[in-house]
Design a protein around this motif. Sequence first.
Motif: not given
Length: 248
Positions: A61, A96, A99-101, A104-105, A147, A151
Motif C-alpha cells: 500500500e 487498481a 485488486s480494486g475493480v 474487490n468490486l 485482494g 495487489l
Amino acid sequence: MSYQRLVIVYLLIFILAQAVFAAFPGIDLAVSRLFAAEGGGFTWATEPGPTINLTLRRLGEIVTLILILAYLVGLFDSRFRGDDLRLVAYPVLSVALASGVIVNLLLKHHVGRARPDTVAEFGGTADFSPAWQVVQECSRNCSFTSGEVALAAGLALPILAILWPHLTRRGARPLAIGAAVGYIALVALLRIGLGRHFLSDAVFSVLFGAGAALALYPVLRIDAARRHLPLLAARRTRPQSGERRGVH
C-alpha cells in the motif's frame, strides 16, 4: 518472448488453472488442511503470521501511495515527460484494475465464497464451495479472490516489466524474477496459511494481476517508455573515473 506470445501463454495458463480447479475442487481443502490446527482454526493465525502479513500489506500500500504521489507531482513538474508519467501510472493502474475493480468490486461482492476459517471442515459453520461458484455463504469481503495477492501481483509484475530491458548485468534478471515471485508467493502463502484464502483464490488473484499488467502494457505504450528510464539511463551514460581524468 514477444508480447503476443506472452498473451497466448497467459491465456493457456488461465485455462489450465480453471480446468484444474473445476475438475478437482478438493485441492483447495487439501492445501488448506496442511495449515489447519487440531480442533479448528489455523496454526499461522497466531503470531508472528498476522504481523508479517500486515507488514507486507502495508508495504504494498505504501509503495502504491508513493507512486500515486509521484504521478501527481509529475503532472505539475515540467521535468517529467509523458513517458515518465506512464511508467509511474503503470503499476498503480494495474493494482487498481486487478485488486480494486476485478477482485474487490466485482468478485468478492458477487461470488459469496466463504473463507477457509469459516467453513465446517476447519471448525466454522459455512459450506465449502469451489472457485467461481456463486453462493450465499458470505455476505461481504468474501474469499474469492484475494485482494492482497492481486495487489502484490499487480504491483510487482509491472515494475519487473519496466526494469526488464535495463537488467543487463549478469544474474540481474534471475534475481529480479526471484524477488518478484518471492514477494507474490509469500503474500499468497500467508493468506492461505492464515486461513483467509484458498489456493484457488491466490492463483486467480495472481492471474488477475498478470492480466491487468498485460492489458495495460500496450495501452500505456510501456515498451517505448521503459527504454528511457531516467535513473538507469543516467547510470549507463555516466563516464567512468578514467574517462573523467582523460585516460583512454
